[in-house]
Design an enzyme around this catalytic site. Structure first.
Site: not given
Ligand code: BV8
Length: 228
Positions: A56, A89-91, A105, A113, A172-173
């Protein structure tokens, strides 16, 4: 002047050629996030996780910012009040368009490190034997926030959400927290969603404009700047 908080997700980079995560052709449709985007996955198979992020990171050299990224950079330049651009985004497309985003993120082009906690810009591949430039330990990881890890800049984001008059969520979704909760945190402000289609939290927004980011974002910014 009204403060603005903007949250972006993978959808804003889609038309630059980067995959989203949850669309049918998205990243999580091909691999499981549990195998690649958690600390446990990295502990279990660091070489596989490094390969995922190396691919990536390398892809960034082949893509460019699009009209939506440039429109937000223009808004940051021309809006007379404070603007905080928070990206999931990480880009580096916002950065290359001239924005100074808060990467909540983390970022593909940064490494961290695990031995001395140094964080640095990084554009090459990473492996389990890459030495840390600061302490020489072979303990580098992508400077990315994985699931279960605390996102970056949360205090700064909370303050900006409290003080803003406008919150705009783009591409974002609305499924990953705490980012997906920002619209509720900004309920006192005018809240707008700019997305290809209604997100999971669409009902929480005062206003929504659906369509590709390269079309809806520049139009929204133009209207906003002419409302001054
Ligand atoms: C944390 C880096 C706690 C990795 C990513 C409630 C509260 C708190 C946490 C949670 C909670 N419930 C669940 C959790 C845990 C978890 C979570 O949310 N899980 C989900 C799956 C349910 N959250 C976490 O773990 C977070 N940390 O809560 O820590 C804590 C507290 C104290 C101490 C320690 C810890 C951390 C979350 C971050 C994870 N890392 N990214 C990588 O990139 O490899 S997140 C991952 O999803 C992605 O990287 C991205 O950044 C993120 C969101 O995705 P989107 O950007 O929305 O992308 P997606 O594909 O989903 O949607 C795209 C949208 O674009 C769509 O709607 C589409 O229709 C639209 N689209 C498409 N094309 C277009 C468009 N729009 C316009 N134009 C277009 N052309």
């Amino acid at each position: 002047m009204t403060g603005i908080v903007i949250l972006t997700g993978a959808g804003i980079s889609r038309e630059s050629g980067l995959s989203t995560f949850r669309d049918p052709d998205g990243i999580w449709a091909k691999v499981r996030l549990e195998d690649l985007a958690t600390p446990e996955a990295f502990a279990r198979d660091p070489a596989r996780v490094h390969a995922f992020y190396n691919a990536r990171r390398a892809q960034l050299a082949e893509v460019k910012p699009n009209a939506a990224h440039f429109a937000l950079a223009r808004l940051e330049r021309e809006w007379t009040g404070p603007v905080l651009l928070v990206t999931q985004n990480v880009d580096d497309l916002h950065d290359r368009a001239g924005s100074r985003p808060l990467h909540m993120h983390g970022a593909l082009r940064r490494a961290r490190c695990m031995a001395c906690a140094a964080a640095m810009a990084w554009t090459a591949d990473l492996s389990t034997s890459t030495p840390c430039p600061a302490c020489a330990a072979a303990a580098l990881r992508p400077d990315i926030v994985w699931f279960g890890e605390m996102p970056m800049g949360m205090d700064r984001i909370a303050t900006a959400l409290d003080e803003c008059g406008l919150f705009v969520s783009i591409g974002t979704s609305g499924t990953v927290y705490p980012a997906a909760g920002f619209v509720a945190d900004a309920a006192h402000a005018r809240t707008v969603e700019l997305n290809l289609e209604p997100s999971a939290g669409s009902d929480l927004f005062d206003e929504a404009h659906h369509g590709p980011a390269t079309q809806v974002v520049p139009v929204f910014v133009e209207r906003l700047l002419h409302s001054i």
